[in-house]
Design an enzyme around this catalytic site. Structure first.
Site, PDB file in Angstrom:
ATOM      1  N   GLU A 458       0.836  -1.379   0.108  1.00 54.22           N
ATOM      2  CA  GLU A 458       0.057  -0.027  -0.058  1.00 54.22           C
ATOM      3  C   GLU A 458       0.787   1.347  -0.023  1.00 54.22           C
ATOM      4  O   GLU A 458       1.085   1.776   1.160  1.00 54.22           O
ATOM      5  CB  GLU A 458      -0.936   0.242   1.138  1.00 54.22           C
ATOM      6  CG  GLU A 458      -1.796   1.124   1.258  1.00 54.22           C
ATOM      7  CD  GLU A 458      -2.547   1.439   2.427  1.00 54.22           C
ATOM      8  OE1 GLU A 458      -2.407   0.690   3.539  1.00 54.22           O
ATOM      9  OE2 GLU A 458      -3.749   2.152   2.518  1.00 54.22           O
ATOM     10  N   LYS A 500      -2.851  -1.933  -2.960  1.00 52.19           N
ATOM     11  CA  LYS A 500      -3.828  -0.879  -2.266  1.00 52.19           C
ATOM     12  C   LYS A 500      -3.186   0.495  -2.611  1.00 52.19           C
ATOM     13  O   LYS A 500      -2.247   0.895  -2.083  1.00 52.19           O
ATOM     14  CB  LYS A 500      -4.128  -1.419  -0.733  1.00 52.19           C
ATOM     15  CG  LYS A 500      -4.861  -0.288  -0.253  1.00 52.19           C
ATOM     16  CD  LYS A 500      -5.201  -0.950   0.913  1.00 52.19           C
ATOM     17  CE  LYS A 500      -6.334   0.041   1.745  1.00 52.19           C
ATOM     18  NZ  LYS A 500      -6.880  -0.751   2.862  1.00 52.19           N
TER      19      LYS A 500
HETATM   20  P1  13P Z   1      -9.138   4.461   4.541  1.00 54.89           P
HETATM   21  O1  13P Z   1      -9.957   3.771   3.633  1.00 54.89           O
HETATM   22  O2  13P Z   1      -9.787   5.078   5.836  1.00 54.89           O
HETATM   23  O3  13P Z   1      -8.163   5.608   3.781  1.00 54.89           O
HETATM   24  O4  13P Z   1      -7.912   3.484   5.062  1.00 54.89           O
HETATM   25  C1  13P Z   1      -7.573   2.440   4.206  1.00 54.89           C
HETATM   26  C2  13P Z   1      -6.256   1.893   5.030  1.00 54.89           C
HETATM   27  O5  13P Z   1      -6.308   0.630   5.408  1.00 54.89           O
HETATM   28  C3  13P Z   1      -5.143   2.873   5.279  1.00 54.89           C
HETATM   29  O6  13P Z   1      -4.165   2.088   5.618  1.00 54.89           O
END
Ligand code: 13P
Length: 608
Positions: A458, A500
């Protein structure tokens, strides 16, 4: 050594249905009914597979273990190319998979099982799970066993409804019994003759083997149980220990595909590699995490993040409140219809649901794949405002124990803030911060795959900022290029890895807010140009957009498909915020909080 299998040869046709299409009618109670006159030439199902089922599965497993077996009254045999049969089976079964859930449909009457009294000697008679024996056949079996006192009887007991089969139990040397079967006849047989099977556990006396049921797409419980029982039975005959037999059965159910159970040598080598054997499942887990039309719930707020969320609403940040809040989310009715997986924080993974199971076990039992945030937060580079993500120290050992607990995927977040100098030149993210964070992401992903967990990588361009959508596109593209280069350098298997990522959107403080159309077009463009096509899937974070914005923008992105990878949501705030605000730390609000949560889940699934 000869085994006679008594049961029905079936043909199972698996239809993975597109639940949005119009061959479903919804009645006044919101129950969906399938219109069976649907035109299959149109694209109403994602895929269609067929395989032999019932006694044919048992025959296949035994043959692959090198044992000689025949099905009573059937000419079916297993060659190296698979099952071969002159006559088609009489019973067809359709296994309709809609929204990830199987249901069964048998258009022809279920045949009763024909038992031809054999003229030859058999060492074993195996009454298969598919057997539908009437009193006459049972009497013939009794007569054969009376004459042939050296023949051993093995019985599969699926339920206690077939009372005729119960009369055979006293003669059985081995009984496979599905959990929940409570026949008085069972108490008269020795526990040494009993093997218990469930979708999460195989047990014999005090030995048991935990199963990870991740096969909702191809292996429904029908073949699951047949493969398990036949493998354990075959291994007992081959003289394997109970422990090894249960383990080989686990390997077979976790790694077989339709009409392709595994030969003994392969089962043995998989068992020898355990827990690394799970690596063979990684691609399947990754693709199950992005099955449509569902997403992934991010509920992995660390201690610090949940504290801030609770503080805003004056909710005391206690261990119990954190548990109650996660319990509320995970016990939301039909959660499994909306999410393929849930990302947990370490504390939550260990906490107990109301029913006494850990949340990890609880989600697994609902066929939701549990995952875990494994990074340990952000730290500044020396003398810099930019951050890197901590957590590689001891990661391998932590992953090993997470795997043992049943967690099957992990998440690691790198954050990039966008800042400018006075001449509006981008200062951060710097090339150094991008390279270093992508290197850490790739290192983490490789360690995950080596320990049997699917990595979610991510990289997040933080929404808070004054940047334009064009800068968001340039920077997101640049970060993705670097990330996939580093993943390649570390030889990470992209088919067992998920990305992600942020949507491409102007920063929250930028003078002009991006429209959904722009976000859809630019995000699709960046992904198509910077993400390799063999990646298992892409999921979006919501980043601080309102719940409605996040859903609308997801819909706008999807409009630009088809994409080479499945795309779905993995929101935290955009799914949870309405629920948290409705709950307010008061469990008397649980129902309205769950309704608010389900409404967001439903809205996002609708756009997929
Ligand atoms: P948000 O959808 O609140 O941005 O969180 C996603 C997430 O896992 C951030 O690491």
């Amino acid at each position: 050594m000869h085994i006679l299998v008594v049961g029905n040869v079936l043909k199972d046709v698996y239809l993975n249905l597109d639940s949005r299409s119009d061959h479903f009618e919804t009645d006044q109670n919101s129950i969906e009914w399938l219109d069976l006159s649907f035109n299959a030439s149109e694209h109403h199902f994602f895929n269609r597979n067929s395989s032999f089922g019932g006694a044919a599965v048992t025959l296949e497993v035994l043959s692959k273990l090198g044992l000689s077996a025949t099905i009573s009254g059937s000419s079916l045999s297993i060659t190296k190319d698979g099952p071969s049969n002159q006559q088609p089976p009489e019973t067809y079964r359709y296994i309709l998979i809609s929204n990830g859930k199987p249901c069964y449909f048998v258009p022809t009457a279920y045949q009763s099982t024909h038992f031809e009294t054999p003229t030859d000697f058999y060492d074993y008679i195996f009454i298969d799970r598919s057997a539908n024996l009437n009193d006459t056949s049972i009497n013939h079996i009794h007569s054969y066993l009376n004459l042939s006192s050296n023949t051993k009887l093995v019985v599969y007991l699926q339920n206690s409804k077939n009372t005729a089969i119960l009369s055979l139990l006293s003669r059985a040397s081995l009984v496979f019994c599905e959990n929940n079967v409570t026949a008085p006849e069972l108490s008269s047989i020795s526990t040494e003759s009993l093997v218990h099977l469930s979708e999460t556990n195989f047990s014999y006396l005090d030995l048991s083997e935990k199963i990870s049921p991740q096969r909702i797409d191809v292996l429904t419980h029908l073949s699951f149980y047949s493969i398990a029982a036949a493998t354990i039975f075959g291994c007992f005959i081959l003289g394997k220990s109970v422990e090894e037999s249960l383990k080989l059965a686990k390997m077979n159910v976790e790694n077989s595909t339709l009409n392709a159970t595994l030969p003994l040598s392969q089962l043995e080598s998989l068992a020898a590699e355990t827990p690394n054997s799970a690596i063979n499942n990684l691609e399947l887990i990754a693709s199950n995490l992005v099955l449509k039309p569902k997403g992934i719930l991010a509920a992995d707020e660390s201690g610090g993040s949940i504290h801030k969320k609770f503080e805003k609403l004056n909710i005391p940040d206690t261990y119990e409140n954190r548990r109650d809040y996660r319990n509320l989310l995970f016990t939301t009715p039909n959660l499994e219809n909306y999410v393929n997986g849930v990302i947990l924080f370490d504390e939550t993974a260990h906490q107990l649901a109301d029913n006494g199971e850990t949340f990890t076990e609880f989600l697994t039992s609902k066929l939701i794949i549990p995952g875990i945030k494994v990074d340990q937060g952000l730290e500044n580079f020396p003398d810099s405002t930019e951050t890197f993500t901590k957590g590689l120290d001891g990661l391998s050992n932590r992953l090993k124990s997470y795997f043992e607990m049943g967690l099957r995927f992990a998440k690691w977040r790198a954050a990039f803030n966008v800042t400018y100098d006075e001449s509006q030149k981008i200062v951060t993210p710097s090339d150094y911060a991008i390279t270093e964070n992508c290197r850490l992401l790739a290192e983490y992903a490789s360690i995950c795959q080596n320990n049997g967990l699917v990595p979610i990588v991510e990289p997040e361009l933080v929404y808070d900022g004054y940047y334009s959508i064009e800068d968001s596109a340039t920077l997101t593209g640049k970060i993705l290029d670097q990330l996939f280069q580093k993943l390649k350098d570390k030889q990470v298997n992209l088919r067992a890895c998920l990305l992600k990522v942020n949507m491409v959107i102007a920063g929250k403080q930028f003078s002009i807010a991006s429209t959904s159309d722009e976000i859809g077009a630019k995000t699709a463009d960046v992904l198509k140009n910077h993400v390799p096509s063999d990646l298992a899937g892409i999921v979006f974070l919501s980043g601080g957009q309102t719940p409605e914005q996040a859903t609308d923008n997801l819909a706008a992105i999807i409009k630009h498909g088809p994409f080479p990878w499945p795309i779905t949501f993995s929101f935290a705030r955009a799914l949870q915020d309405p629920a948290l605000y409705a709950w307010k730390g008061d469990n008397s609000n649980t129902k309205s909080a769950q309704d608010a949560f389900a409404a967001r889940l439903q809205a996002n699934c609708n756009v997929l």
